[in-house]
Design a protein around this motif. Structure first.
Motif, PDB file in Angstrom:
ATOM      1  N   ALA A 104      28.407 -53.142 -77.601  1.00 41.29           N
ATOM      2  CA  ALA A 104      27.044 -53.078 -76.496  1.00 41.29           C
ATOM      3  C   ALA A 104      26.152 -52.200 -76.981  1.00 41.29           C
ATOM      4  O   ALA A 104      26.434 -50.898 -76.056  1.00 41.29           O
ATOM      5  CB  ALA A 104      27.520 -53.750 -74.771  1.00 41.29           C
TER       6      ALA A 104
ATOM      7  N   ASP B 210      22.021 -51.174 -75.645  1.00 44.76           N
ATOM      8  CA  ASP B 210      20.711 -51.537 -74.283  1.00 44.76           C
ATOM      9  C   ASP B 210      19.709 -50.067 -74.739  1.00 44.76           C
ATOM     10  O   ASP B 210      19.814 -48.855 -74.623  1.00 44.76           O
ATOM     11  CB  ASP B 210      21.215 -51.747 -72.808  1.00 44.76           C
TER      12      ASP B 210
ATOM     13  N   GLY C  22      25.174 -53.870 -71.506  1.00 40.63           N
ATOM     14  CA  GLY C  22      26.580 -53.155 -70.637  1.00 40.63           C
ATOM     15  C   GLY C  22      27.032 -53.364 -69.440  1.00 40.63           C
ATOM     16  O   GLY C  22      27.643 -53.647 -69.117  1.00 40.63           O
ATOM     17  N   THR C  23      25.795 -54.143 -68.723  1.00 39.06           N
ATOM     18  CA  THR C  23      25.653 -54.587 -67.350  1.00 39.06           C
ATOM     19  C   THR C  23      26.423 -55.797 -66.760  1.00 39.06           C
ATOM     20  O   THR C  23      27.220 -55.231 -65.391  1.00 39.06           O
ATOM     21  CB  THR C  23      24.341 -53.748 -66.482  1.00 39.06           C
TER      22      THR C  23
ATOM     23  N   CYS D 118      28.101 -58.066 -70.733  1.00 36.49           N
ATOM     24  CA  CYS D 118      29.681 -57.787 -71.793  1.00 36.49           C
ATOM     25  C   CYS D 118      29.781 -56.938 -70.774  1.00 36.49           C
ATOM     26  O   CYS D 118      29.831 -55.478 -71.330  1.00 36.49           O
ATOM     27  CB  CYS D 118      29.995 -57.399 -72.934  1.00 36.49           C
TER      28      CYS D 118
ATOM     29  N   ALA E 297      32.750 -54.963 -72.504  1.00 32.27           N
ATOM     30  CA  ALA E 297      32.399 -53.749 -74.056  1.00 32.27           C
ATOM     31  C   ALA E 297      33.477 -53.396 -74.314  1.00 32.27           C
ATOM     32  O   ALA E 297      33.877 -52.091 -73.498  1.00 32.27           O
ATOM     33  CB  ALA E 297      31.219 -53.878 -73.844  1.00 32.27           C
TER      34      ALA E 297
ATOM     35  N   LYS F  59      29.681 -49.344 -75.158  1.00 35.65           N
ATOM     36  CA  LYS F  59      28.457 -49.274 -74.579  1.00 35.65           C
ATOM     37  C   LYS F  59      27.648 -47.691 -75.250  1.00 35.65           C
ATOM     38  O   LYS F  59      28.184 -47.053 -74.794  1.00 35.65           O
ATOM     39  CB  LYS F  59      28.139 -49.744 -72.971  1.00 35.65           C
TER      40      LYS F  59
ATOM     41  N   TYR G  16      23.352 -46.627 -74.530  1.00 36.37           N
ATOM     42  CA  TYR G  16      22.069 -47.032 -74.103  1.00 36.37           C
ATOM     43  C   TYR G  16      21.340 -45.668 -75.152  1.00 36.37           C
ATOM     44  O   TYR G  16      21.352 -44.633 -75.133  1.00 36.37           O
ATOM     45  CB  TYR G  16      22.065 -46.274 -72.337  1.00 36.37           C
TER      46      TYR G  16
ATOM     47  N   ALA H 212      24.662 -48.632 -68.218  1.00 38.29           N
ATOM     48  CA  ALA H 212      25.832 -48.913 -68.021  1.00 38.29           C
ATOM     49  C   ALA H 212      26.640 -47.155 -67.375  1.00 38.29           C
ATOM     50  O   ALA H 212      26.339 -46.527 -67.713  1.00 38.29           O
ATOM     51  CB  ALA H 212      27.207 -48.779 -68.480  1.00 38.29           C
TER      52      ALA H 212
ATOM     53  N   ALA I 146      28.548 -46.122 -69.998  1.00 40.09           N
ATOM     54  CA  ALA I 146      27.715 -45.649 -70.904  1.00 40.09           C
ATOM     55  C   ALA I 146      27.089 -44.806 -72.186  1.00 40.09           C
ATOM     56  O   ALA I 146      27.075 -43.616 -71.846  1.00 40.09           O
ATOM     57  CB  ALA I 146      26.421 -46.589 -71.195  1.00 40.09           C
TER      58      ALA I 146
END
Ligand code: C5P
Length: 208
Positions: free
Chosen positions: A6, A8, A118-119, A122, A125, A128, A130, A180, A183
Motif C-alpha cells: 500500500a 499513499d 493503508g488507512t 487495505c 496490507a 505500507k 507513505y 497509517a 506506515a
C-alpha cells in the motif's frame, strides 16, 4: 502468502513511479487508484453533469472499468482538480473502494497507490509506505515535467494548485490523506526516487 503493498502520499511525491517500479520488481499487478477518481470526474465532465451531485457521481463511479483506465487520457490538470472534489463524496468512495479491494484480493497480491490505501482500502496490507516530499519541490517536479515535455506552465500557479489539492485531500472528513499508524515514511525530497525504491525494497524484503 499474498504480498499487498500500500502506497499513499500527496500529489507529485513520486508514489506512482515508486509503485510501478515495485510492481515490476515483485511481479505484481498495480492499480493507481487516483485514476479511478479521475475517470469518475471525467465521466461527469463529459456528460455535462455537475460535480457536486453525489447520486450521479456515485452511479458513474460504480460503472468504472478498472481494466480501461488510461493515464494518458486522464492526466489533464482540470481532471485532477475535479477528481479531488469528487473524491470528497462518501458514496463515490464506497463504490470505488469496493472495486479497489477486489483488485487487491488476488492470491499473489498487488501494489496499490493513492491517498487512503493503508488507512481504508487495505488496512491489512503486508507493507505500507507513505511517500512525501516538500510541497515546493513537488510543484517544481510537476513544472519541469510539463516544460520538459514541450508544454507551457506557470510555476506559481502549479505551486498554488499543489497546496490547494493537499489542503483538500488532507482536510476532507471522509478518508483524509494521512499516514497509517504502521506506515513507513519515505521523504523523496531528501533521497530521490531511486534511493526511495531501494529503501522500499529493503523494508518490503524485511517483511517477507
Ligand atoms: O493521484 P491523483 O492526482 O491521480 O489523484 C487525483 C485525486 O483523487 C486526488 O487529489 C485525491 O483527491 C483523489 N484520490 C483519493 N483517494 C485515492 C486516490 C486519489 O481521494 N486513493
Amino acid at each position: 502468502m499474498a504480498l499487498v503493498i500500500a502506497i499513499d502520499g500527496p500529489a507529485a511525491a513520486g508514489k506512482g513511479t515508486l509503485a510501478r517500479k515495485l510492481a515490476a520488481h515483485y511481479g505484481l499487478p498495480h492499480l493507481d487508484t487516483g485514476l479511478t477518481y479521475r475517470a469518475t470526474a471525467k465521466a461527469l465532465l463529459d456528460a455535462g453533469k455537475p460535480l457536486d451531485d453525489e447520486a450521479i457521481a456515485a452511479e458513474m463511479a460504480g460503472a468504472i472499468d478498472l481494466g480501461g483506465l488510461d493515464r494518458a487520457v486522464l492526466s489533464a490538470h482540470e481532471i485532477g482538480e475535479a477528481a479531488s472534489k469528487v473524491a470528497a463524496m462518501p458514496r463515490v468512495r464506497v463504490a470505488l473502494v469496493a472495486a479497489q479491494r477486489r483488485f487487491a484480493e488476488t492470491d499473489r497480491g498487488a501494489v496499490l497507490d493513492g491517498r487512503d490505501i493503508g488507512t481504508v482500502v487495505c488496512p491489512d496490507a503486508t507493507v505500507k509506505l507513505y511517500v512525501t516530499a516538500d510541497a515546493e519541490l513537488r510543484a517544481r517536479r510537476r513544472y519541469d515535467e510539463i516544460v520538459g515535455g514541450g508544454g507551457v506552465a506557470d510555476f506559481a500557479e502549479i505551486f498554488e494548485d499543489v497546496k490547494r489539492r493537499d489542503a483538500r485531500d488532507m482536510g476532507r472528513k471522509d478518508s483524509p490523506l494521512r499516514p497509517a499508524d504502521d506506515a513507513h515514511l519515505l521523504d523523496t525530497s531528501k533521497m530521490g526516487i531511486e534511493a526511495a525504491f531501494q529503501a522500499a525494497r529493503a523494508i518490503i524484503d524485511g517483511q517477507l
